[in-house]
Scaffold this motif. Structure first.
Motif, short mmCIF file in Angstrom:
data_model
loop_
_atom_site.label_atom_id
_atom_site.label_comp_id
_atom_site.label_asym_id
_atom_site.label_seq_id
_atom_site.Cartn_x
_atom_site.Cartn_y
_atom_site.Cartn_z
N GLU A 361 2.34 88.16 27.18
CA GLU A 361 2.24 87.98 28.62
C GLU A 361 2.73 89.21 29.39
OE1 GLU A 361 3.76 84.74 32.01
OE2 GLU A 361 4.63 84.76 29.99
N LEU A 362 3.62 89.99 28.75
CA LEU A 362 4.19 91.16 29.41
C LEU A 362 3.27 92.38 29.35
CD1 LEU A 362 7.83 90.97 27.99
CD2 LEU A 362 6.90 89.88 30.06
N ALA A 363 2.29 92.36 28.45
CA ALA A 363 1.45 93.53 28.24
C ALA A 363 0.58 93.80 29.45
CB ALA A 363 0.58 93.32 27.00
N GLY A 364 0.29 95.08 29.65
CA GLY A 364 -0.62 95.46 30.70
C GLY A 364 0.01 96.36 31.74
N GLN A 365 -0.59 96.38 32.91
CA GLN A 365 -0.20 97.33 33.95
C GLN A 365 0.90 96.76 34.84
OE1 GLN A 365 -3.36 99.74 35.46
NE2 GLN A 365 -2.59 99.63 37.56
N GLY A 390 -0.32 111.00 32.75
CA GLY A 390 0.56 112.11 33.11
C GLY A 390 1.96 111.96 32.56
N ALA A 391 2.83 112.85 33.00
CA ALA A 391 4.22 112.86 32.53
C ALA A 391 5.05 111.88 33.32
CB ALA A 391 4.80 114.27 32.67
N GLY A 392 6.20 111.56 32.78
CA GLY A 392 7.12 110.65 33.45
C GLY A 392 8.00 109.95 32.45
N ARG A 393 8.85 109.08 32.95
CA ARG A 393 9.80 108.38 32.08
C ARG A 393 9.07 107.37 31.21
NH1 ARG A 393 13.94 107.18 37.08
NH2 ARG A 393 14.74 109.31 37.29
N ARG A 394 9.33 107.46 29.93
CA ARG A 394 8.71 106.53 29.00
C ARG A 394 9.69 106.23 27.87
NH1 ARG A 394 3.73 107.68 28.02
NH2 ARG A 394 3.51 109.23 29.69
N ALA A 395 9.57 105.09 27.27
CA ALA A 395 10.48 104.73 26.18
C ALA A 395 9.90 103.55 25.39
CB ALA A 395 11.87 104.36 26.71
N ARG A 396 10.41 103.40 24.19
CA ARG A 396 10.17 102.20 23.39
C ARG A 396 11.39 101.29 23.53
NH1 ARG A 396 9.68 104.26 17.69
NH2 ARG A 396 11.31 105.61 18.54
N PHE A 397 11.18 100.01 23.35
CA PHE A 397 12.24 99.03 23.53
C PHE A 397 12.28 98.09 22.33
CE2 PHE A 397 11.20 100.58 27.65
CZ PHE A 397 12.37 100.55 28.39
N ARG A 398 13.49 97.76 21.90
CA ARG A 398 13.70 96.85 20.76
C ARG A 398 14.13 95.49 21.29
NH1 ARG A 398 17.72 99.41 18.35
NH2 ARG A 398 19.26 98.24 19.54
N ALA A 399 13.54 94.42 20.73
CA ALA A 399 13.87 93.07 21.15
C ALA A 399 15.30 92.71 20.77
CB ALA A 399 12.89 92.08 20.52
N ASN A 400 16.00 92.01 21.67
CA ASN A 400 17.37 91.58 21.41
C ASN A 400 17.46 90.15 20.91
OD1 ASN A 400 18.48 94.07 22.30
ND2 ASN A 400 18.22 93.42 24.42
N ASP A 402 16.85 87.46 22.65
CA ASP A 402 17.13 86.51 23.73
C ASP A 402 16.15 86.69 24.89
OD1 ASP A 402 17.91 88.94 24.73
OD2 ASP A 402 19.96 88.35 25.23
N GLY A 403 15.02 87.32 24.61
CA GLY A 403 14.03 87.56 25.65
C GLY A 403 14.20 88.87 26.38
N THR A 404 15.25 89.63 26.06
CA THR A 404 15.45 90.94 26.67
C THR A 404 15.19 92.03 25.64
OG1 THR A 404 17.81 91.05 26.12
CG2 THR A 404 17.20 89.96 28.20
N TRP A 405 15.10 93.27 26.12
CA TRP A 405 14.76 94.40 25.27
C TRP A 405 15.67 95.57 25.63
CZ3 TRP A 405 10.28 93.77 22.11
CH2 TRP A 405 9.59 92.58 22.34
N TYR A 412 15.65 105.77 29.52
CA TYR A 412 15.94 104.34 29.40
C TYR A 412 16.71 103.98 28.13
CZ TYR A 412 12.55 103.93 33.19
OH TYR A 412 11.88 104.06 34.38
N ALA A 413 17.20 104.97 27.40
CA ALA A 413 17.96 104.68 26.18
C ALA A 413 19.16 103.81 26.51
CB ALA A 413 18.42 105.98 25.52
N GLY A 414 19.28 102.67 25.83
CA GLY A 414 20.40 101.77 26.03
C GLY A 414 20.26 100.86 27.24
N GLU A 415 19.26 101.10 28.09
CA GLU A 415 19.07 100.28 29.28
C GLU A 415 18.37 98.97 28.93
OE1 GLU A 415 20.34 101.08 32.11
OE2 GLU A 415 20.88 103.17 31.72
N LEU A 416 18.66 97.93 29.69
CA LEU A 416 18.14 96.60 29.41
C LEU A 416 16.86 96.33 30.20
CD1 LEU A 416 19.02 94.10 27.71
CD2 LEU A 416 19.89 93.13 29.86
N LEU A 417 15.80 95.96 29.49
CA LEU A 417 14.54 95.53 30.09
C LEU A 417 14.54 94.00 30.07
CD1 LEU A 417 11.63 96.01 31.15
CD2 LEU A 417 10.90 96.10 28.75
N ARG A 418 14.44 93.38 31.26
CA ARG A 418 14.57 91.92 31.35
C ARG A 418 13.41 91.34 32.16
NH1 ARG A 418 17.24 88.55 35.15
NH2 ARG A 418 17.85 90.44 36.28
N PRO A 419 12.53 90.56 31.52
CA PRO A 419 11.51 89.86 32.28
C PRO A 419 12.14 88.75 33.11
CG PRO A 419 10.95 89.99 29.93
CD PRO A 419 12.38 90.35 30.07
#
Length: 461
Positions: A361-365, A390-400, A402-405, A412-419
């Protein structure tokens, strides 16, 4: 049947041989040996010699100098992974009374601890270690030359302290711990603190005459963790595989990846080369590729270990002269030759083993303000977020779990991605370290910081 991945093409092998032949001839080295690693094993070995009756093979030992530091760093990371220390701990917590205890373990690993480059005179590389039996003899009366943590200043005594730290926490000599915890598990049976036959002798080559002088082979004593080891192209090829992929018997892939991350600023003179230092590894950008590894030198010997993880190619270069061939440049050239002549063949694309609807559900634009980003779900279990173009901030995220990454790299290293979900469990927006990503630019129904003008988008009239 030999596959393409298992054997280099004849033209590539000749180009490698030509490169080391030029290095040995122009550098006036008594001998020079090299190996190339690809696909998890050595795929080429070459040697050139003008001393002795036969070409050295992959089992002939050479002294590897400061490549020893990378082995010491591995031992320290093992202590960290076992919970016996934290890299942010000051040395004083575990090894009191040195006079350099305010430096953290991470700072010592990255040469940012402020320590002097060398021990007090006489020159430790050419005198017996028995002259420096205690740490105080290695550090001198004023161990610190710079404010702790302020600049990168390469320090041999810093790695002597790390070796002493290993001994203190393990209750055994550094050499014994190294053999038990690293050399034996990785099968590095021809790596040792003392030379084992067959081994090369160290030479000084006269700068203005084709004449040679034997160099003394000293036991470095307390300084051993900074530069004592002898090894071979065969063993260092196996060590290169470990530094690229990890080995759970020694260090995980995640921990060796951490060693390869810059931990120290580049010196001003190195900025153009992009040279910096990780945790026991030198890092440099050369010919457009990121190289990690370490160089080494002691009187009579030069050594280089060079790895391009992205290209899946590594090179080892060893020679038995005090100066002459630029072995680090040779190693980088060997990597380049293989990477350009026979580029890495990508692994086949594979789909996800299982599809999680809540993740799909999170995939896409998504939009950060007016900037379009794409979130992709990949077969390795990660998600990636980066600019649509183009260029800009990009990163991969690992699942935790609990629904966060958690971000793995870059800004974004170490930063929390939260839907963030609405009351009906649909996704409202993504929160990434306080940044709000919405499905539409400045979406009215999302909690965009600062709010959204109620009159909405408009033209110029």
């Amino acid at each position: 049947m030999t596959t393409f991945q298992e054997e280099l093409l004849p033209a590539t092998r000749r180009a490698l041989l030509h490169r080391i032949a030029v290095a040995q001839a122009e550098g006036r080295a008594p001998s020079l040996v090299a190996a190339v690693v690809r696909g998890g094993r050595a795929v080429w070995h070459g040697a050139r010699t003008s001393v002795g009756g036969h070409q050295p093979d992959e089992d002939v030992q050479y002294r590897i100098g400061s490549i020893t530091k990378t082995f010491t760093a591995v031992l320290v990371l093992r202590l960290r992974d076992e919970g016996l220390l934290d890299l942010g701990d000051p040395l004083e917590k575990h090894l009191p009374g040195t006079g350099a205890g305010e430096a953290t373990i991470a700072e010592l690993l990255a040469h940012t601890g402020g320590l002097a480059a060398e021990s007090p005179a006489p020159w430790w590389e050419r005198t017996p270690g028995s002259l420096r039996p205690e740490l105080s003899d290695v550090l001198g009366e004023q161990p610190l030359l710079h404010p702790v943590g302020r600049r990168h200043h390469y320090s041999n005594p810093g790695y002597t302290l790390l070796g002493a730290l290993v001994e203190g926490l393990r209750g055994a000599p550094w050499e014994e711990v190294l053999r038990r915890e690293v050399l034996e598990p990785l099968g590095l049976h021809r790596t040792s603190c003392q030379p084992l036959a067959p081994h090369a002798g160290g030479w000084a080559v006269h700068p203005w005459a084709d004449a040679m002088l034997p160099e003394p082979l000293e036991d470095l004593g307390r300084m051993a963790p900074a530069g004592q080891l002898w090894s071979t192209t065969g063993d260092l090829a196996r060590f290169a595989v470990f530094l690229a992929a990890g080995d759970d018997r020694v260090l995980s892939a995640e921990s060796v990846r951490e060693m390869r991350v810059p931990a120290a600023p580049a010196e001003p003179a190195d900025v153009l080369d992009g040279a910096t230092y990780g945790l026991g590894l030198q890092i440099q950008r050369r010919d457009g590729r990121l190289l990690v590894g370490h160089s080494g030198s002691l009187p009579g010997f030069l050594a280089s270990l060079t790895i391009s993880v992205d290209d899946d190619v590594a090179a080892v270069v060893l020679t038995n002269c005090t100066s002459g061939p630029m072995v680090t440049a040779v190693g980088a050239d060997l990597v380049r030759i293989v990477a350009e002549a026979e580029p890495r063949i990508p692994e086949p694309w594979r789909p996800l083993a299982q599809v999680d609807p809540s993740v799909l559900e999170l995939a896409g634009q998504w939009y950060w303000g007016t900037h379009p980003f794409a979130l992709r779900v990949t077969a390795d279990g990660l998600v990636s977020l980066g600019p649509l173009s183009g260029a800009g901030r990009r990163a991969r995220f690992r699942a935790n779990g609990d629904g966060t990454w958690t971000g793995l790299e870059g800004y974004y290293a170490g930063e929390l991605l939260r839907p963030v979900r609405r009351s009906d469990d649909t996704v409202s927006h993504l929160d990434l370290g306080s940044f709000v990503f919405t499905r539409q630019p400045y979406e009215e129904t999302a909690p965009v910081p600062g709010g959204v003008d109620p009159e909405g988008w408009r033209g110029i009239g």
